[in-house]
Enzyme design. Sequence first.
Site, PDB file in Angstrom:
ATOM      1  N   HIS A 307     -21.184  -8.460  11.201  1.00  0.00           N
ATOM      2  CA  HIS A 307     -22.392  -9.084  10.589  1.00  0.00           C
ATOM      3  C   HIS A 307     -22.429 -10.263  11.637  1.00  0.00           C
ATOM      4  O   HIS A 307     -21.372 -10.863  12.183  1.00  0.00           O
ATOM      5  CB  HIS A 307     -21.991  -9.713   9.008  1.00  0.00           C
ATOM      6  CG  HIS A 307     -23.169 -10.219   8.559  1.00  0.00           C
ATOM      7  ND1 HIS A 307     -23.437 -11.598   8.684  1.00  0.00           N
ATOM      8  CD2 HIS A 307     -24.006  -9.660   7.809  1.00  0.00           C
ATOM      9  CE1 HIS A 307     -24.732 -11.784   7.888  1.00  0.00           C
ATOM     10  NE2 HIS A 307     -25.020 -10.747   7.508  1.00  0.00           N
ATOM     11  N   ASP A 364     -23.537  -3.750   3.063  1.00  0.00           N
ATOM     12  CA  ASP A 364     -24.419  -2.368   2.923  1.00  0.00           C
ATOM     13  C   ASP A 364     -23.101  -1.174   2.944  1.00  0.00           C
ATOM     14  O   ASP A 364     -23.650  -0.129   2.916  1.00  0.00           O
ATOM     15  CB  ASP A 364     -25.253  -2.127   4.215  1.00  0.00           C
ATOM     16  CG  ASP A 364     -26.423  -2.976   4.007  1.00  0.00           C
ATOM     17  OD1 ASP A 364     -26.837  -3.129   2.818  1.00  0.00           O
ATOM     18  OD2 ASP A 364     -27.162  -3.659   4.854  1.00  0.00           O
TER      19      ASP A 364
HETATM   20  N1  CMC Z   1     -19.367  -0.758  15.418  1.00  0.00           N
HETATM   21  C1  CMC Z   1     -19.093  -0.702  16.577  1.00  0.00           C
HETATM   22  N2  CMC Z   1     -19.054  -1.941  17.435  1.00  0.00           N
HETATM   23  C2  CMC Z   1     -19.691  -2.874  16.765  1.00  0.00           C
HETATM   24  C3  CMC Z   1     -20.215  -3.105  15.694  1.00  0.00           C
HETATM   25  C4  CMC Z   1     -20.221  -1.875  14.858  1.00  0.00           C
HETATM   26  N3  CMC Z   1     -20.736  -1.735  13.767  1.00  0.00           N
HETATM   27  N4  CMC Z   1     -20.902  -4.216  15.424  1.00  0.00           N
HETATM   28  C5  CMC Z   1     -20.819  -4.897  16.484  1.00  0.00           C
HETATM   29  N5  CMC Z   1     -19.830  -4.136  17.397  1.00  0.00           N
HETATM   30  C6  CMC Z   1     -19.425  -4.795  18.728  1.00  0.00           C
HETATM   31  C7  CMC Z   1     -20.397  -4.784  19.806  1.00  0.00           C
HETATM   32  O1  CMC Z   1     -20.577  -3.594  20.534  1.00  0.00           O
HETATM   33  C8  CMC Z   1     -19.953  -5.867  20.653  1.00  0.00           C
HETATM   34  O2  CMC Z   1     -18.808  -5.592  21.590  1.00  0.00           O
HETATM   35  P1  CMC Z   1     -18.626  -6.150  22.873  1.00  0.00           P
HETATM   36  O3  CMC Z   1     -18.353  -7.520  22.650  1.00  0.00           O
HETATM   37  O4  CMC Z   1     -17.508  -5.448  23.341  1.00  0.00           O
HETATM   38  O5  CMC Z   1     -20.124  -6.068  23.859  1.00  0.00           O
HETATM   39  C9  CMC Z   1     -19.374  -7.053  19.363  1.00  0.00           C
HETATM   40  O6  CMC Z   1     -19.067  -6.245  18.486  1.00  0.00           O
HETATM   41  C10 CMC Z   1     -20.402  -8.001  19.207  1.00  0.00           C
HETATM   42  O7  CMC Z   1     -21.572  -7.182  18.597  1.00  0.00           O
HETATM   43  P2  CMC Z   1     -22.968  -7.708  18.523  1.00  0.00           P
HETATM   44  O8  CMC Z   1     -24.155  -6.673  18.435  1.00  0.00           O
HETATM   45  O9  CMC Z   1     -23.208  -8.799  19.807  1.00  0.00           O
HETATM   46  O10 CMC Z   1     -22.877  -8.521  17.138  1.00  0.00           O
HETATM   47  P3  CMC Z   1     -24.186  -8.951  16.458  1.00  0.00           P
HETATM   48  O11 CMC Z   1     -23.799 -10.351  15.711  1.00  0.00           O
HETATM   49  O12 CMC Z   1     -25.311  -9.498  17.501  1.00  0.00           O
HETATM   50  O13 CMC Z   1     -24.694  -7.806  15.733  1.00  0.00           O
HETATM   51  C11 CMC Z   1     -24.748  -6.514  13.812  1.00  0.00           C
HETATM   52  C12 CMC Z   1     -24.324  -8.171  14.275  1.00  0.00           C
HETATM   53  C13 CMC Z   1     -24.826  -6.478  12.077  1.00  0.00           C
HETATM   54  C14 CMC Z   1     -26.186  -6.090  13.998  1.00  0.00           C
HETATM   55  C15 CMC Z   1     -23.794  -5.583  14.133  1.00  0.00           C
HETATM   56  O14 CMC Z   1     -22.615  -5.704  13.801  1.00  0.00           O
HETATM   57  C16 CMC Z   1     -24.282  -3.885  13.886  1.00  0.00           C
HETATM   58  O15 CMC Z   1     -25.024  -3.520  14.514  1.00  0.00           O
HETATM   59  N6  CMC Z   1     -23.702  -3.637  12.621  1.00  0.00           N
HETATM   60  C17 CMC Z   1     -23.933  -2.321  12.224  1.00  0.00           C
HETATM   61  C18 CMC Z   1     -25.192  -2.257  11.452  1.00  0.00           C
HETATM   62  C19 CMC Z   1     -25.110  -2.955  10.267  1.00  0.00           C
HETATM   63  O16 CMC Z   1     -24.211  -2.643   9.406  1.00  0.00           O
HETATM   64  N7  CMC Z   1     -25.943  -3.783   9.818  1.00  0.00           N
HETATM   65  C20 CMC Z   1     -26.225  -4.621   8.367  1.00  0.00           C
HETATM   66  C21 CMC Z   1     -25.831  -5.957   8.434  1.00  0.00           C
HETATM   67  S1  CMC Z   1     -25.307  -6.787   6.953  1.00  0.00           S
HETATM   68  C22 CMC Z   1     -26.900  -6.532   6.080  1.00  0.00           C
HETATM   69  C23 CMC Z   1     -27.993  -7.368   6.409  1.00  0.00           C
HETATM   70  O17 CMC Z   1     -27.959  -8.580   6.458  1.00  0.00           O
HETATM   71  O18 CMC Z   1     -28.913  -6.993   6.950  1.00  0.00           O
END
Ligand code: CMC
Length: 428
Positions: A307, A364
């Site tokens: 998240h 989710d």
């Molecule tokens: N699986 C594997 N690796 C992950 C995941 C995941 N679900 N989420 C983040 N990472 C890794 C990412 O690859 C990165 O690694 P590194 O630092 O080595 O490059 C690190 O963790 C940080 O990730 P980020 O994408 O920079 O983090 P963010 O804060 O920009 O993204 C997120 C948050 C929710 C978009 C992301 O965690 C994600 O894509 N999760 C899966 C989709 C999901 O479940 N979304 C629902 C969010 S809750 C409901 C809502 O509020 O909409």
Amino acid sequence: MADNKVTLNYEGKSFDYPIIESTMGDRGFDISKLRDQTGLITLDLGYKNTGATLSDITYLDGDKGELYYRGYPIEQIAEKSNFTEVMYLLLQGELPNQDQFAKFEGNIKSYNYVAEEMKKIIDAFPRSAHPMGVLSSLTSALTAFNPKAVDVSSKEDMDNAAVMLIAKFAHLCAWTYRKKQGLPLNHGDNSLNYVENFYRMTFRMPNDKFEMNPTVVSALDKLLILHADHEQNCSTSTVRMVGSAHTGLFASISAGVSALWGPLHGGANQAVIEMLEMIEKDGGDVAKYVEKAKNKDDNFRLMGFGHRVYKNFDPRAKIIKKAADDILDALGIEDKALDIAMQLERVALEDPYFVERKLYPNVDFYSGIIYRALGIPTEMFTVMFALGRLPGWISQWKEMRLHGDPIGRPRQVYQGAAVRDYVDMNAR
Ligand code: CMC
């Protein structure tokens, strides 16, 4: 005592930017004069450090895993309140007394129908259309049938447009489901409360007496409460951005529905179940998928994990996990997807990759399991999220307009071609 300003030194000069205090959480510093004074702008991809607005509605503490609606902890709200009361709280800022609640509920009921012509619009969609696309289009189309709610600027008119949309949006959500199933569309029943009414409009069969299942109503109520607002997330920021151009409420909400559709946002609840089904079909090898998620050459992510703000745990996930257990028990359902989910949770939470990056199951991860148990098709999950998020979107839109926020217009750091002369096609 904490400093009350931030000083920036640049090209031999120093500039002061005042600290903006918060009730809880991040304080900000106001850089509205930055560009005029220094010629610089800030660059913050994904707005990870940018406060886009001042807000009084929702606060979440990502490190502690806490969420508050108008100051009330989500755990208390989820246990003691109901979705209609939460809508009032978000929209008006205070919990209603009995009279206020009755008036609010009565106002919603007075709009508990949708123009018959809207049925023709929904008819024109193929059954294969994704319900979120249909919902976004129908929400925008509502504008044409309720022109008085388009251009509202007084608080009173906004409150009226809000209840109108709250009532009609439940129809649109139910109708997208009915369309998908090829079932006749139902209108509302004012003898029921908001969640019961939605449940009946969604599931009542034309040839059967409808039985209200209180376990289902209570689970739906809780899910809607938990999704009701989440401060400046992608869809809410979209609603505020679109509304900042003084675009009407319904069109702004339609844009929010589109933003929510994305798999990194609300679409994640659908993606979670699809992922669990895929793992199950592939023999249930959870470790293999955890490895895939860690592999930087593989696009696969564990859906329902991570998240942007919660870096400890998602308090909504805790409440929902319990609700998922309760509803599966109550309905006597054994769900293989839930077993896979539990294994995945265990493996991922012990894996250094997830621990170091503070990736925990989010709301989710479990909500889809409940929706599935209720017989809601996977493609409808994000519609359920939208129904829950509606009061949050409206409250944020209303706050933005009443605060008189200026039109949203970010800047950019341009890195394209420098000035060059046009070349005729035959000379290229
Ligand atoms: N699986 C594997 N690796 C992950 C995941 C995941 N679900 N989420 C983040 N990472 C890794 C990412 O690859 C990165 O690694 P590194 O630092 O080595 O490059 C690190 O963790 C940080 O990730 P980020 O994408 O920079 O983090 P963010 O804060 O920009 O993204 C997120 C948050 C929710 C978009 C992301 O965690 C994600 O894509 N999760 C899966 C989709 C999901 O479940 N979304 C629902 C969010 S809750 C409901 C809502 O509020 O909409």
